[in-house]
Design a protein around this motif. Structure first.
Motif, mmCIF file in Angstrom:
data_model
loop_
_atom_site.group_PDB
_atom_site.id
_atom_site.type_symbol
_atom_site.label_atom_id
_atom_site.label_comp_id
_atom_site.label_asym_id
_atom_site.label_seq_id
_atom_site.Cartn_x
_atom_site.Cartn_y
_atom_site.Cartn_z
ATOM 1 N N UNK A 1 8.703 -8.258 -8.431
ATOM 2 C CA UNK A 1 7.331 -8.044 -8.873
ATOM 3 C C UNK A 1 6.326 -8.051 -7.720
ATOM 4 N N UNK A 2 6.451 -8.971 -6.747
ATOM 5 C CA UNK A 2 5.504 -8.927 -5.627
ATOM 6 C C UNK A 2 5.528 -7.600 -4.866
ATOM 7 N N UNK A 3 6.699 -7.005 -4.716
ATOM 8 C CA UNK A 3 6.778 -5.714 -4.034
ATOM 9 C C UNK A 3 6.015 -4.644 -4.807
ATOM 10 N N UNK A 4 6.214 -4.622 -6.121
ATOM 11 C CA UNK A 4 5.532 -3.636 -6.953
ATOM 12 C C UNK A 4 4.031 -3.884 -6.954
ATOM 13 N N UNK A 5 3.637 -5.144 -7.075
ATOM 14 C CA UNK A 5 2.216 -5.495 -7.100
ATOM 15 C C UNK A 5 1.513 -5.092 -5.808
ATOM 16 N N UNK A 6 2.240 -5.119 -4.692
ATOM 17 C CA UNK A 6 1.638 -4.793 -3.399
ATOM 18 C C UNK A 6 1.513 -3.297 -3.169
ATOM 19 N N UNK A 7 2.205 -2.508 -3.978
ATOM 20 C CA UNK A 7 2.183 -1.050 -3.814
ATOM 21 C C UNK A 7 1.101 -0.426 -4.684
ATOM 22 N N UNK A 8 0.971 0.887 -4.575
ATOM 23 C CA UNK A 8 0.076 1.653 -5.443
ATOM 24 C C UNK A 8 0.915 2.559 -6.325
ATOM 25 N N UNK A 9 0.455 2.767 -7.540
ATOM 26 C CA UNK A 9 1.210 3.607 -8.454
ATOM 27 C C UNK A 9 0.355 4.017 -9.626
ATOM 28 N N UNK A 10 0.988 4.540 -10.647
ATOM 29 C CA UNK A 10 0.232 4.990 -11.806
ATOM 30 C C UNK A 10 1.095 5.096 -13.035
ATOM 31 N N UNK A 11 0.567 5.737 -14.048
ATOM 32 C CA UNK A 11 1.265 5.856 -15.323
ATOM 33 C C UNK A 11 2.566 6.629 -15.188
ATOM 34 N N UNK A 12 2.642 7.511 -14.198
ATOM 35 C CA UNK A 12 3.844 8.327 -14.028
ATOM 36 C C UNK A 12 4.933 7.669 -13.214
ATOM 37 N N UNK A 13 4.674 6.485 -12.673
ATOM 38 C CA UNK A 13 5.678 5.769 -11.887
ATOM 39 C C UNK A 13 6.722 5.170 -12.826
ATOM 40 N N UNK A 14 7.989 5.445 -12.572
ATOM 41 C CA UNK A 14 9.065 4.919 -13.410
ATOM 42 C C UNK A 14 9.676 3.705 -12.724
ATOM 43 N N UNK B 1 0.801 -1.223 0.000
ATOM 44 C CA UNK B 1 0.000 0.000 0.000
ATOM 45 C C UNK B 1 0.837 1.278 0.000
ATOM 46 N N UNK B 2 2.136 1.174 -0.250
ATOM 47 C CA UNK B 2 2.951 2.386 -0.393
ATOM 48 C C UNK B 2 2.524 3.100 -1.673
ATOM 49 N N UNK B 3 2.451 4.408 -1.627
ATOM 50 C CA UNK B 3 2.023 5.190 -2.792
ATOM 51 C C UNK B 3 3.255 5.584 -3.600
ATOM 52 N N UNK B 4 3.409 4.944 -4.769
ATOM 53 C CA UNK B 4 4.541 5.207 -5.654
ATOM 54 C C UNK B 4 4.144 6.072 -6.851
ATOM 55 N N UNK B 5 3.036 6.750 -6.750
ATOM 56 C CA UNK B 5 2.590 7.614 -7.839
ATOM 57 C C UNK B 5 3.678 8.622 -8.205
ATOM 58 N N UNK B 6 4.063 8.645 -9.475
ATOM 59 C CA UNK B 6 5.071 9.571 -10.002
ATOM 60 C C UNK B 6 6.449 9.388 -9.370
ATOM 61 N N UNK B 7 6.666 8.319 -8.634
ATOM 62 C CA UNK B 7 7.993 8.046 -8.073
ATOM 63 C C UNK B 7 8.906 7.499 -9.164
ATOM 64 N N UNK B 8 10.201 7.706 -8.991
ATOM 65 C CA UNK B 8 11.189 7.227 -9.959
ATOM 66 C C UNK B 8 12.025 6.133 -9.312
ATOM 67 N N UNK B 9 11.813 4.878 -9.764
ATOM 68 C CA UNK B 9 12.549 3.734 -9.241
ATOM 69 C C UNK B 9 13.532 3.192 -10.281
ATOM 70 N N UNK B 10 13.906 4.033 -11.228
ATOM 71 C CA UNK B 10 14.836 3.612 -12.264
ATOM 72 C C UNK B 10 16.118 3.061 -11.639
ATOM 73 N N UNK B 11 16.508 1.872 -12.054
ATOM 74 C CA UNK B 11 17.742 1.287 -11.558
ATOM 75 C C UNK B 11 17.687 0.803 -10.122
ATOM 76 N N UNK B 12 16.503 0.754 -9.520
ATOM 77 C CA UNK B 12 16.391 0.260 -8.145
ATOM 78 C C UNK B 12 16.920 -1.167 -8.075
ATOM 79 N N UNK B 13 17.646 -1.484 -7.020
ATOM 80 C CA UNK B 13 18.256 -2.795 -6.870
ATOM 81 C C UNK B 13 17.345 -3.777 -6.151
ATOM 82 N N UNK B 14 17.261 -4.986 -6.697
ATOM 83 C CA UNK B 14 16.584 -6.114 -6.059
ATOM 84 C C UNK B 14 15.101 -5.864 -5.783
ATOM 85 N N UNK B 15 14.478 -5.064 -6.619
ATOM 86 C CA UNK B 15 13.041 -4.836 -6.534
ATOM 87 C C UNK B 15 12.336 -5.984 -7.250
#
Length: 278
Positions: free
Chosen positions: A250-263, A234-248
């Protein structure tokens, strides 16, 4: 135990439900909560599991109260246990003791496959070249462990093996940020539940194991951050930039919230429910 593990294959670290006997729907327990609508004991088939081993409410999991199912990923452990460890034997067609061993082995295999996924990512990082040889040896060792017999996997101290792998992954993370030329925020294991981190500069930060449940990370700069084991429910990643994030994962991303602007990094895909909730 087999002595010649196959080379690392990224496709083998993705769940292939068609080659699995619905182990995640049977072997694992869950408790009635925001993630699951009912209680279920380990080794008991989910009430939504059909005779053909498919989910009867797959298209409606979130509205029916089973969002926990939508963020689970076995990293390919299900098909490995089903087709390799137990040679294609269905838990429904063997004795209770055999089925119990399969259910016990599955979570062990899941941890090993998760480690393989991290090691494969580490080996793809040019900055980690000084430890590539060690990473390769550890990857081969881990692959060999996945090919063990049910008895060998049952005896495996997977926690101890995880610690050995983590030493290398931590070194990989340090090497990846060695040339950043800026102070690196260390928030390992931090309690950031509900934290207000809107537009925070978290470039290259160590957020290993951090609890970011329901944190506001809107517009945050997470480029190159180490997110291994971070809880992003439920972390809000709207418009956040995770480019090059290490060891991220799919389950972590699926559990969060985000949108078209999330990188996002190329290693993960944008969840379908982000679009639906936009």
């Amino acid at each position: 135990m087999h002595t010649s593990p196959p080379p690392a294959d990224p496709s083998g670290l993705r769940a292939d439900c068609a080659r699995c006997f619905a182990l995640c729907c049977v072997a694992l327990p869950f408790a009635c909560s925001a993630d699951f609508a009912v209680d279920k004991d380990a080794g008991t088939p989910c009430r939504n599991l059909r005779d053909d081993l498919r989910c009867g409410i797959h298209a409606e999991l979130r509205p029916r109260g089973f969002s926990g199912c939508t963020v689970y990923d076995c990293f390919g452990a299900g098909q490995k246990v089903s087709q390799i460890t137990f040679g294609g034997q269905d838990w429904r067609s063997v004795g209770r003791e055999h089925a119990r061993r399969m259910f016990d082995v599955f979570p062990v295999m899941r941890q090993l496959h998760e480690l393989l996924r991290y090691l494969a990512e580490a080996l793809a990082l040019p900055a980690a070249r000084p430890v590539h040889a060690d990473l390769r040896r550890m990857l081969e060792t881990t692959e060999r462990l996945t090919l063990g017999t049910p008895e060998e996997l049952g005896r495996l101290d997977v926690g101890a093996h995880r610690q050995e792998v983590d030493v290398l992954l931590l070194r990989t993370s340090e090497l990846a940020h060695a040339g950043a030329g800026r102070g690196r925020k260390d928030r390992r294991g931090a309690d950031l539940i509900g934290a207000r981190l809107r537009k925070a500069d978290l470039r290259g930060a160590s957020l290993r194991g951090a609890r970011l449940i329901a944190a506001d990370l809107t517009g945050a700069d997470l480029r190159g951050a180490d997110l291994i084991g971070a809880d992003l429910r439920d972390a809000d990643l709207t418009d956040a930039d995770l480019t090059g994030a290490l060891f991220l994962t799919q389950p972590q991303v699926d559990a969060a919230r985000g949108g078209a602007g999330t990188r996002l990094p190329h290693s993960v895909t944008r969840p379908a429910h982000w679009t639906a909730c936009a």
